[in-house]
Design a protein around this motif. Structure first.
Motif: not given
Ligand code: MN
Ligand code: PEP
Length: 286
Positions: A50, A74, A79, A220, A246, A257, A260
Motif C-alpha cells: 500500500c 505499486r 497516502k 481495497h 496490495e 492496509d 488487506q
Molecule cells: Mn491501500
C-alpha cells in the motif's frame, strides 16, 4: 422502450462522454506503461505494498512479486489517510525508493498523486500516475494529469456512478492525454462486512461503454486479505484487463492496509490460479 434496448448503449440512461465512448472508437485502447501493455489480450498484474515504508520493505516485496509474475510495482509515497494521525507516506523520499527499486528490478512503477502541485515531481519518478478514489472528482487534478502524457491510473470514486467515472476520464482525455486505465476498487453501500462493495459488474459495463482498459483492485474492494484471491479470480473471469493488489513482505507489520495485503506466499498461490482462469477465457497473464 425499443425492442432491442438490451443491446443498445443508450439503455444505461445517460450519454457516454464522446472521447471515452466505444461508439466513437470501437477498437480497445492499449496503454503502454514503460513497455508493459495494458488493454491487449494479456492480463497485467500490478502488485506491491500500500505504502512505501523502507528500502528493505519495498525491495523484498518487489522482488517477491516480480518472481511470481507481477509486471508493474505499486507503492504509495503520498497516502490519503482517513485520519491525520495515521502514517501519511514518505513523500519524495518514497518516490526516490520507488525509482531505485525500478532500476534494480526493471519494473515500471505506479504511485498516487494527490495534489496538482505534486504532478510534476511525481511524474519525474513514476511511470504511471494514480489518481485515487478520493480524488476522482478533483477536477483541477484531472486537468493537470491530463496535461501530462503519462499513463494515468484512474480509480473509481467510492461514491461515484459509472457515468461520473467516465466523465472523470473524459476530463483527462479532453486535455489530450489518452493514456488512461480505469480501476474499479469498490463502492460504498449499506454493507459493512467488507470495506467496500466490489462492483464487478462495472467491468463488463465499462468494457462495453468505453475503449479504455479496465482493471480491478480486490484489495481495497474487499479490505480483507483472505477475500482477495476469490475476487481477483472473479475479476479476470469477468474480463478485467488487469489487477492491482496490495502485497507486503510482512503484512502484520505494515504501516498501512496490512489486513488487506497478501503475503508473498499467498500471492504466489493466487498467480498460479489466475493463469488457469485467464487461459479458460482465451487470455494469458502477461
Ligand atoms: Mn491501500
Ligand atoms: C491505494 O491504492 O493505495 C488507495 C489509497 O486506493 P483508493 O484510492 O482506491 O482508496
Amino acid at each position: 422502450m425499443e425492442a432491442n434496448s438490451c443491446n443498445n448503449h443508450s439503455n444505461v440512461g445517460f450519454r457516454v462522454p464522446a472521447r471515452v465512448s466505444r461508439e466513437n472508437r470501437t477498437e480497445s485502447s492499449v496503454v503502454n506503461v514503460a513497455g508493459v501493455e495494458v488493454g491487449g489480450t494479456g492480463v497485467v498484474v500490478i502488485a506491491g505494498p500500500c505504502a512505501v515504508e523502507s528500502l528493505e520493505q519495498l525491495s523484498d516485496t518487489a522482488r517477491a512479486v516480480k518472481k511470481e509474475g507481477a509486471r508493474i510495482l505499486r507503492g504509495g509515497a503520498f497516502k490519503p489517510r482517513s485520519s491525520p494521525y495515521s502514517f501519511q507516506g514518505l513523500g519524495e523520499e518514497g518516490l526516490k525508493l520507488l525509482s531505485s527499486i525500478r532500476a534494480e528490478t526493471g519494473m515500471p512503477v505506479v504511485t498516487e498523486v494527490m495534489d496538482t502541485r505534486q504532478v510534476e515531481m511525481v511524474g519525474e519518478y513514476a511511470d504511471m500516475l494514480q489518481v485515487g478514489s478520493r480524488n476522482m472528482q478533483n477536477y483541477p487534478l484531472l486537468k493537470e494529469v491530463g496535461m501530462t502524457r503519462k499513463p494515468i491510473l484512474l480509480k473509481r470514486g467510492m461514491m461515484a456512478t459509472i457515468e461520473e467515472f467516465l466523465l472523470a476520464a473524459e476530463y483527462i482525455l479532453n486535455q489530450g492525454n489518452e493514456n488512461i486505465i480505469l480501476c474499479e476498487r469498490g463502492i460504498r453501500t449499506f454493507e459493512t462486512s467488507t470495506r467496500n462493495t466490489l462492483d464487478l459488474s462495472a467491468v463488463p459495463m465499462l468494457k462495453r461503454l468505453t475503449h479504455l482498459p479496465v482493471i480491478v483492485d480486490p484489495s481495497h474492494g474487499t479490505g480483507i486479505s483472505w477475500m482477495v484471491p476469490s475476487m481477483a479470480k472473479a475479476a479476470v473471469a469477468a474480463g478485467a484487463d488487469g489487477l492491482i493488489m496490495e502485497v507486503h513482505y510482512k503484512p502484520d507489520q505494515a504501516l498501512c492496509d496490512g489486513y488487506q495485503s497478501l503475503d508473498p506466499e499467498n500471492f504466489a498461490g493466487l498467480m498460479n490460479e489466475l493463469k488457469k482462469i485467464a487461459l479458460a477465457i482465451g487470455r494469458k497473464i502477461l
